[in-house]
Write a protein that holds these residues in place. Sequence first.
Motif, PDB file in Angstrom:
ATOM      1  N   GLU A   1       0.868  -1.149   0.161  1.00  0.00           N
ATOM      2  CA  GLU A   1      -0.084   0.096  -0.181  1.00  0.00           C
ATOM      3  C   GLU A   1       0.706   1.374   0.184  1.00  0.00           C
TER       4      GLU A   1
ATOM      5  N   LYS B   1       7.681  13.248  -3.533  1.00  0.00           N
ATOM      6  CA  LYS B   1       6.695  12.214  -3.184  1.00  0.00           C
ATOM      7  C   LYS B   1       5.433  12.869  -3.023  1.00  0.00           C
TER       8      LYS B   1
ATOM      9  N   THR C   1       1.939  12.416  -5.581  1.00  0.00           N
ATOM     10  CA  THR C   1       0.643  12.086  -5.063  1.00  0.00           C
ATOM     11  C   THR C   1      -0.292  12.896  -5.101  1.00  0.00           C
TER      12      THR C   1
ATOM     13  N   MET D   1      -8.178   3.321  -5.400  1.00  0.00           N
ATOM     14  CA  MET D   1      -6.995   4.225  -5.536  1.00  0.00           C
ATOM     15  C   MET D   1      -6.976   5.490  -4.734  1.00  0.00           C
TER      16      MET D   1
ATOM     17  N   ASN E   1      -6.369   4.832  -1.229  1.00  0.00           N
ATOM     18  CA  ASN E   1      -5.012   4.527  -0.952  1.00  0.00           C
ATOM     19  C   ASN E   1      -3.923   5.683  -0.981  1.00  0.00           C
ATOM     20  N   LEU E   2      -4.210   6.474  -1.889  1.00  0.00           N
ATOM     21  CA  LEU E   2      -3.151   7.609  -1.921  1.00  0.00           C
ATOM     22  C   LEU E   2      -3.531   8.649  -0.904  1.00  0.00           C
TER      23      LEU E   2
ATOM     24  N   ARG F   1      -1.728   7.565   2.126  1.00  0.00           N
ATOM     25  CA  ARG F   1      -0.245   7.854   2.243  1.00  0.00           C
ATOM     26  C   ARG F   1       0.165   9.145   2.539  1.00  0.00           C
TER      27      ARG F   1
END
Lengths: 230, 230
Positions: free
Chosen positions: B58, B78, B82, B151, B154-155, B158
Amino acid sequence: MTKILQRNLYREVADRIGDLIEHGELSPGERISEKQLCEKFGVSRTPLREALKVLATEGLIELLPNRGARVVRLTFKKVKDTYDLMAALEGLSGELACQHITDKEIAVIRKLHNSMLDHYHQHDLKAYFELNRQIHEGILAASQNEVLQEMYSNLSQRVKRVRYSKKMTQAFWDQAVKDHENMINALEKRDSQLLGQILRDHLCNKLEVATLAGVIEDEAPDEGHSVVNA
Amino acid sequence: MTKILQRNLYREVADRIGDLIEHGELSPGERISEKQLCEKFGVSRTPLREALKVLATEGLIELLPNRGARVVRLTFKKVKDTYDLMAALEGLSGELACQHITDKEIAVIRKLHNSMLDHYHQHDLKAYFELNRQIHEGILAASQNEVLQEMYSNLSQRVKRVRYSKKMTQAFWDQAVKDHENMINALEKRDSQLLGQILRDHLCNKLEVATLAGVIEDEAPDEGHSVVNA
DNA sequence: AAAAGTAATTATGAATTCAATATTAACGAG
DNA sequence: CTCGTTAATATTGAATTCATAATTACTTTT
């Protein structure tokens, strides 16, 4: 700046199960027997079960608590949704690529494109597809967005088995080549909006092909999902 | 049509570790001790290690072979990558929502919007954010694309730890509210292109906030990645 | 004979054990 | 005193074992 590639047993097993699914050796909806796969791969249940959990997270299989694992059944809607997403991601990759790509990288893609055209004129479908893949991968790489690449790769995995068995009509092929011409032009002009749009539409066409192929048997009885079974 | 929600030990553990990361109880780059977490959660290493593999998939942690797990270090790049992706996904969700949303669902979102405006005028940041979240989630749900939702979720996970510590300037807040006004209008007109565009730009602004907050310490020494350590 | 209930079997979930790798500490040479 | 080598320790990787839930086979009853 070489990536650390971990070669754990669980990752190896996950990849090999992924291959089995991709090549249809594990059918959609099919129950996955742990013992069977353990013997097939010659590993114990521990790394195999870890692999199953990872594959479930990646969306390739689904885990029914206390009832094992199954290969995800690809319904038409699921594939359509995935393609919509991939189109959006390809679009983004095009926009970003225009911002970051170097002249040298464009030249490489132009070369791939010309090579692809050759295979197109020679009606070499297999070689065409390989070049096609490399071009799209090149643009994706030029986007310089690793998260994007990771996500796209995952989505691609999920629908690979459909792609593999797709048929190509001449009309579609012609259109695809035209799209690619426009793509390269937009890339060289670094017209991010245009390239994004082309890539979105381009992938939409692919869906039609996948649909025509008729490999997606829809409305499957969702066995195992209801608590009380017949 | 209620989802089967599996409550396996590994999933439970994964969620709890996710919470620890989100709330900063496990710091970025920090080494994750299996034994320590086993004791903390009162489980054996088997489900814990399964959880770690899932979390790595993940994108919340990274696994160094034979050297344990670490919380992923969020560099500026990063987070930027994202957010770019999330913006694209939000844009898609807007386009799809316009195609699928019912008048009734629009009315619900309109109500949420009005409620959010109240909190805006009362300068109640916390309540504002909650309504804001619900609106975006509503549009995402109206997109009817489960893969997209998965999706995005999940992002979102993060970068949650960055979001949590973000500061809100008045100027940004004003702009955000204006964006939301336009969003609702586009949604009611079912102008998919416009809504998509607004959502993309809207999220881009959020990135600026995250940046201003200065919570992202960049250029961290990437310990553990080189083979030979000092 | 069909259905329901129960026992036997099998498969999954999780803990423990064993093996291999990495880290740390101790030691000795330069 | 510093650097390199080696032994001791700790941690991870994987197999095995134990526990629990599900499936199957077999009774028993109507």
